[in-house]
Design an enzyme around this catalytic site. Structure first.
Site, mmCIF file in Angstrom:
data_model
loop_
_atom_site.group_PDB
_atom_site.id
_atom_site.type_symbol
_atom_site.label_atom_id
_atom_site.label_comp_id
_atom_site.label_asym_id
_atom_site.label_seq_id
_atom_site.Cartn_x
_atom_site.Cartn_y
_atom_site.Cartn_z
ATOM 1 N N THR A 36 0.833 -1.207 0.000
ATOM 2 C CA THR A 36 0.000 0.000 0.000
ATOM 3 C C THR A 36 0.864 1.252 0.000
ATOM 4 O O THR A 36 0.397 2.314 -0.393
ATOM 5 C CB THR A 36 -0.930 0.035 1.229
ATOM 6 O OG1 THR A 36 -0.159 -0.276 2.382
ATOM 7 C CG2 THR A 36 -2.060 -0.971 1.093
ATOM 8 N N ASP A 37 2.127 1.138 0.437
ATOM 9 C CA ASP A 37 2.941 2.360 0.604
ATOM 10 C C ASP A 37 3.130 3.104 -0.716
ATOM 11 O O ASP A 37 2.900 4.308 -0.799
ATOM 12 C CB ASP A 37 4.270 2.116 1.341
ATOM 13 C CG ASP A 37 5.189 1.097 0.707
ATOM 14 O OD1 ASP A 37 4.790 0.450 -0.291
ATOM 15 O OD2 ASP A 37 6.324 0.936 1.202
ATOM 16 N N GLY A 122 17.467 -10.388 4.254
ATOM 17 C CA GLY A 122 16.652 -10.967 3.188
ATOM 18 C C GLY A 122 15.457 -11.767 3.691
ATOM 19 O O GLY A 122 14.878 -12.549 2.952
ATOM 20 N N GLY A 124 12.650 -10.380 4.766
ATOM 21 C CA GLY A 124 11.454 -9.544 4.729
ATOM 22 C C GLY A 124 11.314 -8.688 5.979
ATOM 23 O O GLY A 124 10.253 -8.126 6.239
ATOM 24 N N LEU A 125 12.390 -8.583 6.777
ATOM 25 C CA LEU A 125 12.333 -7.782 8.002
ATOM 26 C C LEU A 125 13.127 -6.490 7.830
ATOM 27 O O LEU A 125 13.444 -5.798 8.781
ATOM 28 C CB LEU A 125 12.848 -8.592 9.194
ATOM 29 C CG LEU A 125 12.067 -9.900 9.429
ATOM 30 C CD1 LEU A 125 12.631 -10.667 10.607
ATOM 31 C CD2 LEU A 125 10.578 -9.617 9.660
ATOM 32 N N ASP A 177 9.587 1.071 4.991
ATOM 33 C CA ASP A 177 10.681 0.472 5.772
ATOM 34 C C ASP A 177 11.551 1.529 6.438
ATOM 35 O O ASP A 177 11.927 1.414 7.605
ATOM 36 C CB ASP A 177 11.553 -0.400 4.865
ATOM 37 C CG ASP A 177 10.759 -1.521 4.208
ATOM 38 O OD1 ASP A 177 9.585 -1.706 4.586
ATOM 39 O OD2 ASP A 177 11.316 -2.187 3.317
ATOM 40 N N TYR A 229 7.752 -7.629 -7.963
ATOM 41 C CA TYR A 229 7.451 -6.380 -7.237
ATOM 42 C C TYR A 229 7.224 -5.253 -8.241
ATOM 43 O O TYR A 229 6.243 -4.513 -8.171
ATOM 44 C CB TYR A 229 8.622 -6.048 -6.298
ATOM 45 C CG TYR A 229 8.337 -4.940 -5.308
ATOM 46 C CD1 TYR A 229 7.994 -5.236 -3.995
ATOM 47 C CD2 TYR A 229 8.415 -3.592 -5.677
ATOM 48 C CE1 TYR A 229 7.743 -4.229 -3.074
ATOM 49 C CE2 TYR A 229 8.160 -2.581 -4.762
ATOM 50 C CZ TYR A 229 7.830 -2.910 -3.465
ATOM 51 O OH TYR A 229 7.570 -1.901 -2.563
HETATM 52 P P1 ADP Z 1 15.454 -7.267 3.532
HETATM 53 O O1 ADP Z 1 15.467 -5.788 3.574
HETATM 54 O O2 ADP Z 1 14.082 -7.839 3.594
HETATM 55 O O3 ADP Z 1 16.331 -7.909 4.558
HETATM 56 P P2 ADP Z 1 16.581 -6.751 0.954
HETATM 57 O O4 ADP Z 1 16.838 -7.604 -0.232
HETATM 58 O O5 ADP Z 1 15.736 -5.558 0.807
HETATM 59 O O6 ADP Z 1 16.019 -7.714 2.103
HETATM 60 O O7 ADP Z 1 17.974 -6.245 1.528
HETATM 61 C C1 ADP Z 1 18.994 -7.163 1.805
HETATM 62 C C2 ADP Z 1 20.304 -6.634 1.289
HETATM 63 O O8 ADP Z 1 20.695 -5.456 2.040
HETATM 64 C C3 ADP Z 1 21.455 -7.591 1.475
HETATM 65 O O9 ADP Z 1 21.539 -8.497 0.400
HETATM 66 C C4 ADP Z 1 22.651 -6.657 1.532
HETATM 67 O O10 ADP Z 1 23.017 -6.249 0.240
HETATM 68 C C5 ADP Z 1 22.093 -5.446 2.269
HETATM 69 N N1 ADP Z 1 22.314 -5.547 3.721
HETATM 70 C C6 ADP Z 1 21.385 -5.636 4.672
HETATM 71 N N2 ADP Z 1 21.938 -5.707 5.904
HETATM 72 C C7 ADP Z 1 23.271 -5.682 5.729
HETATM 73 C C8 ADP Z 1 24.392 -5.739 6.605
HETATM 74 N N3 ADP Z 1 24.258 -5.834 7.933
HETATM 75 N N4 ADP Z 1 25.632 -5.675 6.045
HETATM 76 C C9 ADP Z 1 25.771 -5.569 4.720
HETATM 77 N N5 ADP Z 1 24.757 -5.519 3.852
HETATM 78 C C10 ADP Z 1 23.506 -5.574 4.323
HETATM 79 MG MG MG Z 2 14.597 -4.494 2.137
#
Ligand code: ADP
Ligand code: MG
Length: 393
Positions: A36-37, A122, A124-125, A177, A229
């Protein structure tokens, strides 16, 4: 070792000496209001106690040197060289924040940064908004931008972080987010109206009524979730064109039947029906929370999941099995959360039944031959900001 201590250790290993400070931002779980965002609708996430920490020191030059515990090494990049697709690896999320700050006219310089996190990546949090928020909070303090002092500044910083994710990381996500990471309040859900960015903090304490929010990380990640998406966003834009409106928020629940009749396309009908009914469910969920009516909140979760599964078509077998399993274990409600096609589901369960609900999900997953799921019992944590580092840490 805590994630905060890990960020400090990582900093000393990679850069030597001490950082000027540590900053943090949380992951989030969305209670209700999915996809919805970017339609100018309503969302209701909570920030998690789990967060990403950034140990940071300014440099005299314009080099950005980043390290992150458990992540591959990444090459230093000059501020001026940050651009869409550059850097190409995980560093694009935090580097993108510095880019977006500079682009918005804020004076930022080079930094050495070591990250560590206890937000599952990754799942979804929103580990992505957590790393952006931690970088943004640090830059705001170290470069004297003053963006953390009040909600107006925090809203600006959240928008900067969203621009980083959209333009440098290349993920066309809405603003939920980053708002959850930077604008939440502990023990409250963030009721965000994405049409104007306004927020209300809704008390969210489940221990009083003897409940718990169980997050089930399905460990599933389906290929092309990013493409799907984008396809959903495109469907919403096409529907707006046909209806002659700027955003689906302009369609109220009462107007919905008329709007659907005008679309003349079964897929668009389903997409619009999800977006409009989902925003209505967020409104009702806030009413339910304010009235301590958790049975109603649970029903809204169930309706929301059905809408995402059948109309928006963003669920997957792992998410459906997780939702069904916690409901069979006696949850008041359950739904997938986040972008979909994998990631996490949430269940509103009795506190005394958390272990049984987990067992039910584990058994159901094993029977299907799915990966072992992971669990978090989620509480509403506070927003990102400077971390108080204990003496001697
Ligand atoms: P979500 O936000 O649901 O965890 P996303 O695909 O949106 O999944 O984001 C995940 C990506 O963000 C990772 O693949 C990485 O590239 C980056 N990321 C998230 N946290 C870290 C971290 N602590 N250190 C390095 N990269 C990170
Ligand atoms: Mg994300």
């Amino acid at each position: 070792m805590t994630a905060m201590a890990q960020a400090l250790a990582e900093f000393r290993t990679h850069f030597g000496g001490e950082p000027e400070g540590v900053w943090e931002a949380p992951g989030r779980v969305n209670l209700i209001g999915e996809h919805t965002d970017y339609n100018g609708g309503l969302v209701l996430p909570i920030a998690l106690p789990q967060r990403t920490y950034a140990a940071v020191r300014r440099r005299r030059d314009d080099l950005v040197q980043l390290a992150s515990a458990g992540m591959p090494l990444t090459k230093p990049v000059h501020l001026a060289d940050i651009a869409p697709g550059q850097p190409a690896d995980w560093a694009r999320y935090p580097a993108g924040v510095l880019w977006a700050l500079a682009e918005a006219g804020y004076a930022v310089g080079g930094v050495d940064v070591a990250f560590a996190s206890d937000v599952p990546v990754g799942a979804g949090l929103s580990s992505s908004a957590a790393i952006e928020g931690a970088m943004g909070a640090a830059a705001s303090d170290l470069f004297g931008l003053g963006l953390l002092a009040g909600d107006a500044g925090r809203a600006k910083l959240a928008a900067v972080c969203q621009r980083a994710e959209n333009h440098i990381a290349g993920a066309p996500t809405g603003g939920m987010d980053q708002a959850a990471a930077l604008r939440s309040q502990a023990e409250h859900a963030l009721y965000l109206d994405c049409s104007d960015g306004s927020v209300t903090h809704v008390p969210f304490r489940l221990s009083g009524p003897g409940l718990a929010l169980l997050v089930i990380d399905t460990r599933a990640e389906h290929s092309n979730s990013a493409g799907e998406y984008g396809a959903r966003r495109a469907d919403c834009e096409r529907a707006c064109e046909r209806l002659g409106i700027a955003s689906l928020r302009e369609v109220s629940a009462a107007d919905l039947p008329t709007a659907l009749a005008r679309l003349g396309d079964e897929r668009l009908v389903k997409r619009v029906r999800h977006v409009v009914t989902e925003t209505e469910r967020v409104r009702l969920a806030v009413q339910a929370l304010n009235a301590d009516d958790f049975a109603e909140l649970g029903r809204l979760f169930i309706d929301s999941h059905a809408s995402m599964r059948d109309d928006y078509e963003i669920s997957c077998e792992e998410l459906d099995v997780a939702v069904l399993a916690v409901l069979e274990a006696g949850a008041l409600g359950a739904r997938m959360t986040g972008g979909g096609f994998g990631g996490s589901a949430i269940g509103l369960v009795y506190a005394g039944a958390v272990a049984a609900a987990q067992e039910c999900v584990r058994t159901a997953f094993a029977a299907k031959g799915f990966a072992e799921p992971a669990f978090i019992v989620a509480e509403a944590g506070g927003p990102g900001g400077r971390t108080r580092v204990p003496r001697g840490a």
